[in-house]
Design an enzyme around this catalytic site. Structure first.
Site, mmCIF file in Angstrom:
data_model
loop_
_atom_site.group_PDB
_atom_site.id
_atom_site.type_symbol
_atom_site.label_atom_id
_atom_site.label_comp_id
_atom_site.label_asym_id
_atom_site.label_seq_id
_atom_site.Cartn_x
_atom_site.Cartn_y
_atom_site.Cartn_z
ATOM 1 N N SER A 136 0.853 -1.214 -0.004
ATOM 2 C CA SER A 136 0.082 0.088 0.087
ATOM 3 C C SER A 136 1.058 1.280 0.024
ATOM 4 C CB SER A 136 -0.970 -0.057 1.246
ATOM 5 O OG SER A 136 0.072 0.149 2.363
ATOM 6 N N LYS A 137 0.366 2.435 0.120
ATOM 7 C CA LYS A 137 0.951 3.823 0.088
ATOM 8 C C LYS A 137 2.135 3.541 1.132
ATOM 9 C CE LYS A 137 -1.683 7.548 -1.786
ATOM 10 N NZ LYS A 137 -2.741 8.358 -1.325
ATOM 11 N N ARG A 138 1.645 3.242 2.315
ATOM 12 C CA ARG A 138 2.722 3.340 3.359
ATOM 13 C C ARG A 138 3.887 2.509 2.991
ATOM 14 N NH1 ARG A 138 2.274 -0.814 7.221
ATOM 15 N NH2 ARG A 138 0.724 -1.773 6.105
ATOM 16 N N GLY B 58 5.289 2.572 -0.157
ATOM 17 C CA GLY B 58 5.904 2.978 -1.066
ATOM 18 C C GLY B 58 5.273 2.385 -2.501
#
Ligand code: GLU
Length: 469
Positions: A239-241, A243
């Site tokens: 996920s975004k977390r 990268g």
């Protein structure tokens, strides 16, 4: 039959790592098979699709050099094809109108949950011949077979089989007439002659439903290849977390497109122990049979390692093309400094990213604000005055401002003073760059030019004069 694959993103966000990997695998497979790679923008969800996102996806693909042979096609421009397919299914009794209201569906769901069975549409309008309830715009449902099984030999996962009992009659057109994903994707893949559907694992549950629609439309079912998920280093879905950021964000962060592609190809595919692949090698070696079944993990350290490798080994002119953007971003006008290719040659040894490299190039494009304290404390001392003064005199009249003669000039001062090379070279480096490390002084002076070099020597001499000790 010519191989045809497609990458079919929904423009509801940017092109992220997972999408780029899917696009890359489609592209490589197609190139290797001498086929055609098609780009299709699945923008039927009008509420969530945006032009901005379409642009971001197209830019990301272009930056990575994943150029389609056809497209982009836009689903929003193909509504007539979907309507015709729905009508065809209705005419042949393979689809039907369902008048369930949202409340009815909700209470069906609640009852099923209370009974502990999987919530699904119970087919109550499948064989309905009565008077439809007033005031309800019906949806259209696909008449899924009720017995037997759907089986396919997935090019990555191997044989998969799903009993038709597991599948309910899915909505293929909403009450406003707009078609849904599982219908549009099949209609497009048929009409675009797609032979291989290569996509993320998250679509595997749609595949048996789609195969039934292919059969109902009497079309040949393509080969399916579902790519394993990408996980973060901690084992959770990427996920975004972690990268899972936009491909263009990687550009902004200083990654080379070839390095990112090389990193992505190894997410779920391998060829022996090899880590570094040129584009040509990827194309010649890529086989769907070698895609792993197990999920792969995203590892930023490895990406950085590969990026550094490309920065060091790719032709300097190619690296410079990318670096140019970063330099302009940081320094604006580059005309008062060296061309980007010179920066690459000077700084490629140390930088992991182009952003880092651009940052390290500050002394080439502007006057640095102050000396690194430790370096200045150690090197710009009264003992450095004479070497720097002598250098300045010689450089002022040096005819040939090239690395070789610049190096000879430094050597001449070293010899004349009878000192070690460092006694001249190190204060000179701090004078020129403001810090204690950097590329060879001869190269730096050649890049800076005479006026800037002399100015920096004057500045260093003034600094030494002004020191309190
Ligand atoms: N549009 C779908 C998505 O972005 C992909 C559909 C497909 O590949 O079949 O997830």
């Amino acid at each position: 039959m010519k191989v045809r694959t497609r990458f079919a993103p929904s423009p509801t966000g940017y092109l992220h790592v997972g999408g780029a990997r899917t696009a890359l695998f489609c592209y490589l497979f197609t190139r290797r098979m001498g086929g055609e790679f098609i780009l299709r923008v699945e923008d039927t969800d009008r509420e969530r699709s945006t032009q901005e996102s379409t642009d971001a996806i197209l830019n990301g693909m272009a930056w990575l050099g994943l150029t389609p042979d056809e497209g982009p096609y836009f689903q929003s421009e193909r509504t007539d094809h979907y309507k015709a397919a729905v009508q065809q299914l209705l005419d042949r009794g393979l689809a039907y109108r369902c008048y369930c209201s949202p409340e009815e569906l909700e209470s069906m769901r609640e009852l099923q949950m209370a009974r502990g069975v999987k919530p699904r549409y119970d087919g109550r309008y499948r064989d309905f011949h009565g008077e439809p309830p007033a005031g309800v715009d019906p949806v259209i449902r696909f008449r899924n077979p009720q017995s037997g099984a759907v089986a396919w030999d997935d090019a990555v996962k191997g044989p998969v089989e799903v009993a038709n009992e597991e599948l309910d009659d899915l909505v293929i057109a909403r009450s406003d007439g707009s078609p849904t994903y599982n219908l549009t994707v099949v209609v497009d893949d048929i009409q675009m002659g797609i032979t291989h559907v290569i996509r993320g694992d998250d679509h595997v549950s749609n595949t048996p439903r789609q195969i039934n629609i292919y059969r109902a439309l009497e079309a040949q079912v393509p080969v399916f290849a579902h790519l394993p998920m990408i996980l973060g280093d901690d084992g959770a879905r990427l996920s975004k977390r972690h990268g899972a950021i936009s491909v263009m964000q990687y550009r902004d962060n200083g990654y080379l497109p070839d390095a990112l592609l090389n990193y992505l190809v190894r997410l779920g595919w391998s060829h022996g122990d090899q880590e570094v692949f040129s584009r040509e090698e990827m194309v010649s070696m890529f086989r769907l049979e070698d895609v792993n079944r197990a999920p792969s993990s995203f590892n930023t350290e490895k990406l950085n390692w590969i990026n550094h490798h490309y920065i060091q080994n790719q032709p300097a002119e190619e690296v410079a093309q990318e670096l140019d953007w970063h330099l302009q971003h940081m320094y604006g006008d580059l005309t008062n400094g060296p061309p980007p290719v010179t920066v690459v040659r000077l700084l490629r040894e140390r930088a992991e990213t182009l952003q880092e490299m651009a940052g390290q190039a500050d002394f080439l494009y502007r006057e640095f604000e102050q000396y690194e304290e430790k370096a200045a404390g150690k090197q710009l001392k009264p003992a450095a005055r004479e070497p720097l003064q002598r250098l300045r005199e010689q450089l002022e009249t040096l005819e040939d401002w090239e690395p070789e003669s610049l190096q000879q000039t430094i050597q001449g001062v070293v010899d004349a003073l009878g000192v070690g090379f460092g006694k001249v070279g190190q204060p000179l480096r701090v004078s020129l760059t403001g810090r204690g490390w950097g590329p060879g002084n001869d190269q730096v002076m050649a890049a800076l030019g005479r006026d800037v070099t002399l100015g920096r020597l004057d500045r260093a001499l003034a600094f030494i004069e002004a020191r309190p000790d």
